[in-house]
Design an enzyme around this catalytic site. Structure first.
Site, PDB file in Angstrom:
ATOM      1  CB  ILE A  56     118.064  71.263 175.865  1.00  0.00           C
ATOM      2  CG1 ILE A  56     117.119  71.918 174.835  1.00  0.00           C
ATOM      3  CG2 ILE A  56     119.414  70.943 175.234  1.00  0.00           C
ATOM      4  CD1 ILE A  56     116.811  71.101 173.617  1.00  0.00           C
ATOM      5  CG  ASP A 149     133.848  84.666 174.034  1.00  0.00           C
ATOM      6  OD1 ASP A 149     133.099  84.427 173.076  1.00  0.00           O
ATOM      7  OD2 ASP A 149     134.529  85.709 174.128  1.00  0.00           O
ATOM      8  CD  GLU A 183     132.027  87.642 168.326  1.00  0.00           C
ATOM      9  OE1 GLU A 183     131.477  88.622 168.845  1.00  0.00           O
ATOM     10  OE2 GLU A 183     133.066  87.123 168.799  1.00  0.00           O
ATOM     11  CG  ASP A 314     119.491  72.765 182.789  1.00  0.00           C
ATOM     12  OD1 ASP A 314     119.025  72.349 181.712  1.00  0.00           O
ATOM     13  OD2 ASP A 314     119.089  72.379 183.905  1.00  0.00           O
TER      14      ASP A 314
END
Ligand code: DPN
Ligand code: ZN
Length: 329
Positions: A56, A149, A183, A314
């Site tokens: 990715i 976050d 959330e 990553d």
């Protein structure tokens, strides 16, 4: 746990690479391609399930993260439940997924007098009787951009979904991605989603992988150990690269995997740390700063684009991709 083992085994053994094709082609690092291959003569050996996830590209993850931060900035400065930033973020992510060919659904819910949405994305035609889910919350606490976050988890998941679409992969098991609302108010969106599953739909979810805070500036590498079979698939990625992992105790029960766990669905996930300070031992292991929080800007105004480690992004993106490929091949 028994269920996941079973689900995992089943996913592997029902790897649907047509035998004739398998004998003639070299695996190039993706799941089987959509095609019309038919089973060959009995002589063709069935290959081992060696589906390998693509790398990715962290630059693409970073670019989703920057876009998310910019649109949050332009829409009130946060993605809190009920606010314009959250609505803009859902629009943005949904448009990208639609463009890539996903079937997307917004699941609406009301909480504290305000409307919120979960965004669910499914690859058309993928299995519905056996589905691996991966999710990340898209909301933030009020007054912050929420880049680590949880722009980080949302961006990793988005780039993973787009990469999966780009490979033309046709996994044997279904893959369903979810971006959760509210959330930060107590896993409201994910709780609503799980509550809405009937028995059959719940039984079809063989596992749920959560990503909440996966680009922490002073990163640790934590794998939720709730389901050992799922956790092992994630830790294997780190092990083969010589990166130590620990169970995600700081996170235990405090993000969107909790409603799944409560419904007896096997869960795991990745986390690079929040407000706890890194110990000396952890700093030796991971190369960070001992005594500093994993995320020095956890729930603070400084949770901006500078508050993210590209290395952490990553690694978590590639580890998650590995797990999704492995568990759905
Ligand atoms: N999204 C974070 C929160 O609810 O504050 C997830 C988190 C859970 C962070 C537990 C740290 C500890
Ligand atoms: Zn969070």
């Amino acid at each position: 746990m028994a269920r996941v083992r079973h689900g995992t085994m089943r996913a592997v053994t029902r790897f649907r690479r047509p035998a004739a094709r398998a004998a003639a082609t070299v695996l190039t690092g993706c799941l089987l391609l959509t095609g019309t291959g038919t089973a060959g003569t009995a002589a063709a050996p069935r290959p081992a399930a060696t589906a390998t996830a693509p790398d990715i590209d962290v630059a693409d993850v970073r670019s989703h993260l920057n876009d998310l931060a910019a649109l949050t900035e332009a829409n009130g400065g946060d993605r809190a439940h009920g606010g314009p930033g959250y609505a803009a973020a859902v629009d943005h992510v949904q448009a990208l997924l639609d463009e890539a060919g996903y079937t997307t659904t917004r699941q609406e819910f009301t909480h504290a007098g305000a409307t919120g949405w979960n965004l669910i994305a499914e690859w058309p035609g993928s299995a519905t009787d056996e589905v691996l889910m991966a999710g990340a919350h898209l909301d933030s606490v009020p007054g912050v951009l929420g880049v680590n976050d949880n722009g980080s988890g949302a961006a990793v998941l988005l780039e993973l979904a787009l990469t999966l679409a780009g490979t033309g992969a046709r996994p044997g098991a279904g893959v369903r991605f979810a971006w959760w609302g509210a959330e930060e108010l107590g896993m409201v969106g994910s709780g609503h989603y799980v509550d809405g599953l009937d028995d059959g739909a719940r039984a079809a979810v063989t596992g749920y992988l959560n990503t909440d805070m996966v680009g922490s500036a002073n990163a640790g590498y934590f794998v939720y150990d709730d389901d050992p079979a799922l956790a092992t698939v994630l830790t294997n990625w780190f092990d083969t690269r010589g990166i130590a992992t620990e169970p995600a105790h700081e996170m235990s029960g405090r993000s969107d995997h909790a409603p799944f766990l409560a419904a007896d669905i096997p869960v795991s996930g990745l986390f690079t740390g929040a407000g706890l300070a890194m110990t000396e031992e952890q700093a030796d292991r991971w190369g960070g700063t001992a005594g500093e929080p994993f995320d020095p800007c956890y729930h603070r105004v400084c949770d901006d684009t500078a508050n993210v480690s590209d290395t952490a992004l990553d690694r978590t993106a590639d580890a998650l991709a590995h797990a999704v490929w492995e568990l759905t091949a």
